[in-house]
Write a protein that holds these residues in place. Structure first.
Motif, PDB file in Angstrom:
ATOM      1  N   GLU A 211     -10.423  20.073  -0.074  1.00  0.00           N
ATOM      2  CA  GLU A 211     -10.654  18.845   0.676  1.00  0.00           C
ATOM      3  C   GLU A 211     -12.054  18.835   1.270  1.00  0.00           C
TER       4      GLU A 211
ATOM      5  N   TYR B  55       1.256  23.417   2.861  1.00  0.00           N
ATOM      6  CA  TYR B  55       0.225  22.506   2.348  1.00  0.00           C
ATOM      7  C   TYR B  55      -0.036  22.787   0.859  1.00  0.00           C
TER       8      TYR B  55
ATOM      9  N   LEU C 224       5.765  10.707   8.744  1.00  0.00           N
ATOM     10  CA  LEU C 224       6.661   9.685   8.187  1.00  0.00           C
ATOM     11  C   LEU C 224       6.207   9.273   6.791  1.00  0.00           C
ATOM     12  N   ARG C 225       4.884   9.082   6.637  1.00  0.00           N
ATOM     13  CA  ARG C 225       4.350   8.695   5.328  1.00  0.00           C
ATOM     14  C   ARG C 225       4.520   9.829   4.316  1.00  0.00           C
TER      15      ARG C 225
ATOM     16  N   GLU D 100      -9.774   1.751   1.107  1.00  0.00           N
ATOM     17  CA  GLU D 100      -9.521   2.093   2.504  1.00  0.00           C
ATOM     18  C   GLU D 100     -10.334   3.325   2.924  1.00  0.00           C
TER      19      GLU D 100
ATOM     20  N   PHE E 153       0.823  -1.217   0.000  1.00  0.00           N
ATOM     21  CA  PHE E 153       0.000   0.000   0.000  1.00  0.00           C
ATOM     22  C   PHE E 153       0.856   1.266   0.000  1.00  0.00           C
ATOM     23  N   TRP E 154       1.807   1.332   0.910  1.00  0.00           N
ATOM     24  CA  TRP E 154       2.663   2.520   0.962  1.00  0.00           C
ATOM     25  C   TRP E 154       3.990   2.316   0.220  1.00  0.00           C
TER      26      TRP E 154
ATOM     27  N   ILE F 221     -13.206   3.858   5.932  1.00  0.00           N
ATOM     28  CA  ILE F 221     -13.077   4.856   7.003  1.00  0.00           C
ATOM     29  C   ILE F 221     -14.374   5.667   7.109  1.00  0.00           C
TER      30      ILE F 221
ATOM     31  N   MET G 263      -4.858  11.873   2.157  1.00  0.00           N
ATOM     32  CA  MET G 263      -4.815  12.589   3.430  1.00  0.00           C
ATOM     33  C   MET G 263      -5.951  12.191   4.380  1.00  0.00           C
ATOM     34  N   GLU G 264      -6.924  11.456   3.874  1.00  0.00           N
ATOM     35  CA  GLU G 264      -7.923  10.890   4.807  1.00  0.00           C
ATOM     36  C   GLU G 264      -7.328   9.713   5.566  1.00  0.00           C
ATOM     37  N   ILE G 265      -6.264   9.134   5.015  1.00  0.00           N
ATOM     38  CA  ILE G 265      -5.622   7.993   5.672  1.00  0.00           C
ATOM     39  C   ILE G 265      -4.436   8.457   6.508  1.00  0.00           C
ATOM     40  N   ASP G 266      -3.639   9.315   5.943  1.00  0.00           N
ATOM     41  CA  ASP G 266      -2.503   9.884   6.679  1.00  0.00           C
ATOM     42  C   ASP G 266      -2.416  11.362   6.303  1.00  0.00           C
ATOM     43  N   PRO G 267      -2.289  12.248   7.281  1.00  0.00           N
ATOM     44  CA  PRO G 267      -2.317  13.682   6.943  1.00  0.00           C
ATOM     45  C   PRO G 267      -1.142  14.151   6.081  1.00  0.00           C
TER      46      PRO G 267
ATOM     47  N   GLU H  70       2.237  17.667   8.902  1.00  0.00           N
ATOM     48  CA  GLU H  70       1.864  17.887  10.300  1.00  0.00           C
ATOM     49  C   GLU H  70       2.480  19.200  10.787  1.00  0.00           C
TER      50      GLU H  70
END
Lengths: 144, 379
Positions: free
Chosen positions: B238, B299, B355-356, B45, B24-25, B49, B273-277, B280
């Motif tokens: 978004e 952003y 990290l992602r 995914e 996936f990543w 969610i 970004m719904e899975i990982d922002p 940050e």
């Protein structure tokens, strides 16, 4: 464009193989909102020592919804919802039977053909994650 | 024999499942040149969610606000949802009005908020709204405003009220009086039916230029709104993901193709970004975009960086366009690539990635470096 808002649903992942990572593997994302209040050391553990004889119980106000082979945990007092992946769902169903972690590990080991030490590691990791998020309470524990 | 085939099939499925987790990543940019493509995993995914948030919200309201829950007959809507097949449930969670509704409603479901009288009133009205959204989602399948060969709906000023509420400040939809004036004015200068034809042709050209991008576009974009009086060229956000806004600024098909690909790129990131922002603790630092000179926060800078990589790949593939268009496309490609080369060190230097997000950036960086190497004689 506006700033991204954090998702209200978090996934809790219990993996039978350590190197697997799900799309929303929180354990590998120490920056998630639910863990950001902890110090870097505390992110990884709940600070509660789990033993094979520990029995855990779902927190008061916690409800589960079973849909599409997943369980969605709803803490009525919290802002977030939690999704359990299939392995985590299997463990969760055993948690609800209020049996010891040792018994849960044995059943996980049988189901996924895992060595018993690996199964214990998966169960402890998952349960620790649940404790950290306040979703379960250990009823037989030794404070570390 | 049958048993053996089943066993083989099961092994393949098990292997695919493992592959999903592993990949996936892994080297994923979620752009249409990923090998293998990751969009189905991503969207799979994301809808789960949204479904979890929806069902969690339902349970919370039924427990905390039982009277409101019963009075609003919210359970009827939930029951209808649960009776749908998983394919239909996925489609419903991707329907932009539902996505907007969920985003707004679920955030007021915590106890403190609900105790607030005005928020309780909002919640009540929100619960009642779901029935309308469900009904209109069903009806939308038979609407005559679908773009040919797709399930994308085209609108002008008459959009779902939830979309109209969410779009400002990007654009303010006119009230009933002004709406009719604007519709008439637009019909006189740029007929809706003509724009539908233009859009269909532009999408068809995308299909022939980059078939994977066309297929992916249809998965991410659900509604296109044409706003001839808008001040921007194209726009999305978004908060109303799945929707793209287009003005009448594109003066050629190639320009329109660029706008469509550009906005599709945003849609990918909204979903990731719904899975990982990805980003940050964004700093308040602003950046001057090397492509347009516009000022954006990190952003916005990262979004632009991501989209311009997608566009470079699109323009590379325009070799079958008319000669003059190809020349323009290559000129645009070089402008964009020069900007990417300038942006690369700015973005690399940031501490604003998760990290992602950092991983994703590293894959994108490799791609920019390859492009830089390919076109070094022209840079």
């Amino acid at each position: 464009m506006t700033k991204k808002e954090r998702s209200l649903t978090k996934k809790i992942h219990a993996s039978p193989a350590k190197e697997e990572s799900s799309p929303n593997d929180e354990s590998s994302t120490p920056t998630n909102p639910s863990s950001s209040e902890y110090s870097s050391q505390e992110i990884r553990t709940s600070g509660i020592k789990l033993t094979p004889q520990t029995v855990i119980e779902a927190s008061l106000g916690l409800k589960g919804i079973d849909v599409d082979d997943e369980i969605i945990l709803v803490d009525l007092l919290a802002d977030y919802y939690f999704r359990l992946n299939s392995t985590a769902t299997f463990i969760w169903q055993l948690v609800l039977q209020t049996i010891t972690l040792e018994e849960i590990s044995q059943q996980l080991s049988q189901k996924f053909h895992l060595p018993s030490d690996k199964a214990s590691e998966v169960v402890s990791g998952f349960v620790d994650e649940l404790i950290k998020k306040g979703l379960v309470v250990p009823s037989t524990v030794t404070e570390s | 024999m049958m048993t053996q085939r089943n066993a083989v099939q099961e092994a393949i499925e098990t292997q695919n499942l493992s592959l999903n987790y592993y990949t996936f990543w892994d080297r994923s940019t979620f752009l249409p040149f990923d090998q293998p493509l990751k969009s189905d995993l991503l969207l799979g995914e994301v809808w789960k969610i949204r479904q979890a948030t929806f069902l969690g919200f339902d349970l919370k309201i039924s427990e905390k606000e039982p009277k409101l829950y019963l009075d609003s007959r919210f359970q009827d809507s939930i029951n209808k949802f649960l009776k749908l097949s998983s394919v239909e449930r996925k489609q419903f969670t991707e329907y932009p009005p539902f996505r907007i509704w969920l985003r707004k409603s679920a955030r007021i479901a915590n106890i403190d908020s609900v105790n607030d009288k005005s928020k309780k009133q909002y919640l009540k009205s929100s619960l009642l709204t779901l029935g309308r959204i469900t009904r209109e989602w069903h009806e939308s399948k038979n609407n005559d405003n679908m773009i040919s060969g797709t399930e994308i709906q085209l609108f002008r000023y008459d959009v779902d009220p939830l979309i109209a509420e969410s779009v400002p400040p990007s654009y303010s939809f006119p009230g009933p009086d002004k709406k009719s004036q604007l519709e008439q004015a637009s019909e006189a200068t740029y007929k809706f039916s003509f724009f539908m034809e233009v859009l269909t042709v532009a999408l068809d050209r995308i299909k022939h230029t980059w078939p994977q991008a066309y297929d992916e576009f249809k998965k991410f974009v659900k509604i296109i709104i044409h706003l001839p009086d808008a001040q921007f060229r194209s726009c999305s956000a978004e908060r109303y993901s799945g929707v793209i806004l287009l003005s009448a600024d594109d003066s050629s098909l190639l320009d329109l193709e660029e706008s469509l690909i550009h906005e599709y790129g945003h849609q990918i990131l909204y979903n990731v970004m719904e899975i990982d922002p990805l980003i940050e603790n964004p700093s308040k630092e602003n950046y001057k975009l090397p492509w347009s000179g516009s000022i954006r926060d990190f952003y916005g800078y990262f979004h632009a960086f991501y989209i311009y990589i997608l566009l470079v790949h699109y323009f590379e593939l325009t070799e079958n366009h008319l000669k003059a268009e190809r020349k323009r496309a290559m000129k645009r490609l070089m402008q964009i690539l020069r900007g990417l080369v300038v942006a690369l060190p700015d973005i690399e230097a940031t501490n604003n990635f998760t990290l992602r997000g950092r991983e994703l950036f590293e894959f994108l960086k490799e791609d920019v470096q390859k492009l830089k190497s390919t076109y070094k004689h022209l840079l």
